[in-house]
Design a protein around this motif. Sequence first.
Motif, mmCIF file in Angstrom:
data_model
loop_
_atom_site.group_PDB
_atom_site.id
_atom_site.type_symbol
_atom_site.label_atom_id
_atom_site.label_comp_id
_atom_site.label_asym_id
_atom_site.label_seq_id
_atom_site.Cartn_x
_atom_site.Cartn_y
_atom_site.Cartn_z
ATOM 1 N N ASN A 199 3.422 -7.838 -17.670
ATOM 2 C CA ASN A 199 2.194 -7.170 -18.108
ATOM 3 C C ASN A 199 1.762 -6.080 -17.140
ATOM 4 O O ASN A 199 0.649 -5.577 -17.234
ATOM 5 C CB ASN A 199 1.067 -8.201 -18.267
ATOM 6 C CG ASN A 199 1.367 -9.190 -19.376
ATOM 7 O OD1 ASN A 199 1.886 -8.804 -20.415
ATOM 8 N ND2 ASN A 199 1.033 -10.465 -19.146
ATOM 9 N N LYS A 200 2.621 -5.735 -16.190
ATOM 10 C CA LYS A 200 2.259 -4.753 -15.175
ATOM 11 C C LYS A 200 2.319 -3.344 -15.752
ATOM 12 O O LYS A 200 3.325 -2.948 -16.324
ATOM 13 C CB LYS A 200 3.198 -4.856 -13.972
ATOM 14 C CG LYS A 200 2.845 -3.896 -12.846
ATOM 15 C CD LYS A 200 3.714 -4.130 -11.638
ATOM 16 C CE LYS A 200 3.411 -3.122 -10.535
ATOM 17 N NZ LYS A 200 2.013 -3.193 -10.084
ATOM 18 N N LYS A 201 1.234 -2.607 -15.616
ATOM 19 C CA LYS A 201 1.168 -1.232 -16.070
ATOM 20 C C LYS A 201 1.421 -0.299 -14.889
ATOM 21 O O LYS A 201 0.795 -0.429 -13.837
ATOM 22 C CB LYS A 201 -0.197 -0.926 -16.687
ATOM 23 C CG LYS A 201 -0.525 -1.768 -17.925
ATOM 24 C CD LYS A 201 0.462 -1.494 -19.054
ATOM 25 C CE LYS A 201 0.121 -2.299 -20.286
ATOM 26 N NZ LYS A 201 1.106 -2.067 -21.390
ATOM 27 N N ILE A 202 2.378 0.602 -15.063
ATOM 28 C CA ILE A 202 2.731 1.483 -13.948
ATOM 29 C C ILE A 202 2.289 2.926 -14.180
ATOM 30 O O ILE A 202 2.471 3.772 -13.313
ATOM 31 C CB ILE A 202 4.248 1.442 -13.681
ATOM 32 C CG1 ILE A 202 5.024 1.900 -14.929
ATOM 33 C CG2 ILE A 202 4.687 0.053 -13.252
ATOM 34 C CD1 ILE A 202 6.521 1.975 -14.702
ATOM 35 N N VAL A 203 1.714 3.216 -15.339
ATOM 36 C CA VAL A 203 1.205 4.564 -15.597
ATOM 37 C C VAL A 203 0.106 4.886 -14.593
ATOM 38 O O VAL A 203 -0.821 4.099 -14.377
ATOM 39 C CB VAL A 203 0.674 4.686 -17.038
ATOM 40 C CG1 VAL A 203 -0.011 6.038 -17.239
ATOM 41 C CG2 VAL A 203 1.798 4.502 -18.037
ATOM 42 N N GLY A 204 0.201 6.020 -13.942
ATOM 43 C CA GLY A 204 -0.768 6.419 -12.920
ATOM 44 C C GLY A 204 -0.299 6.138 -11.513
ATOM 45 O O GLY A 204 -0.821 6.706 -10.551
#
Length: 201
Positions: A19-24
């Motif tokens: 569930n890790k978001k890497i955008v940004g």
Amino acid sequence: MTRQQKTATFLISITEWGNKKIVGDKITFSVREFLSDKRIYNEIPIQVDLTNIDDASYTKEVSPGGGGGPKYEEYVFHGYGSKTKVLAPSSPMDFPVEGIDFTGIGYVDGMLHIQTSVVNNLTKDNHGYFFLKDKSGKNVQCIYNVSFSENIDSDNRVHYDEFVFDIPKSEISKYSLYGTFVTSGMYTKGNWQVTFRLEEK
């Protein structure tokens, strides 16, 4: 790689996990060396008269550095320190692929062996494989291939690949030799690094 502009373009694929978001987030991409100017020789005919192939005059025992094929373990790999019989390399013969030398062909213990070599392949990664084609157009792959090297600690390290076909001499006239190969014409060293923020497309 564009020689005139002296630029190279790399495609970077990144997949999010869990569930890790890497955008940004920021990422740093660095390159120390790369190969370019790749050329592909796909299923090219090799002009060798297979009807005139004799038993190999000279062979040698080597420690394999790798290999494969359906019968590799049966004929080659027998544990650490095992040896296998290969063609003794000859002077390079005519070959349609620049950057790969054709250094041997002959029968060993009733099977057809075909050998190529590349000098200093760590800076080229030139490679490929042979196959036979019968009169109906059906491809016949080798039963195993084996690789080994000479002059490992020198500036003239030579990497060899040998391909073995279980086709008796009495039948080989029914086949033609083909190969698929990949070469690179340029090896570039440097120290490049770029940091950028990941954006959602």
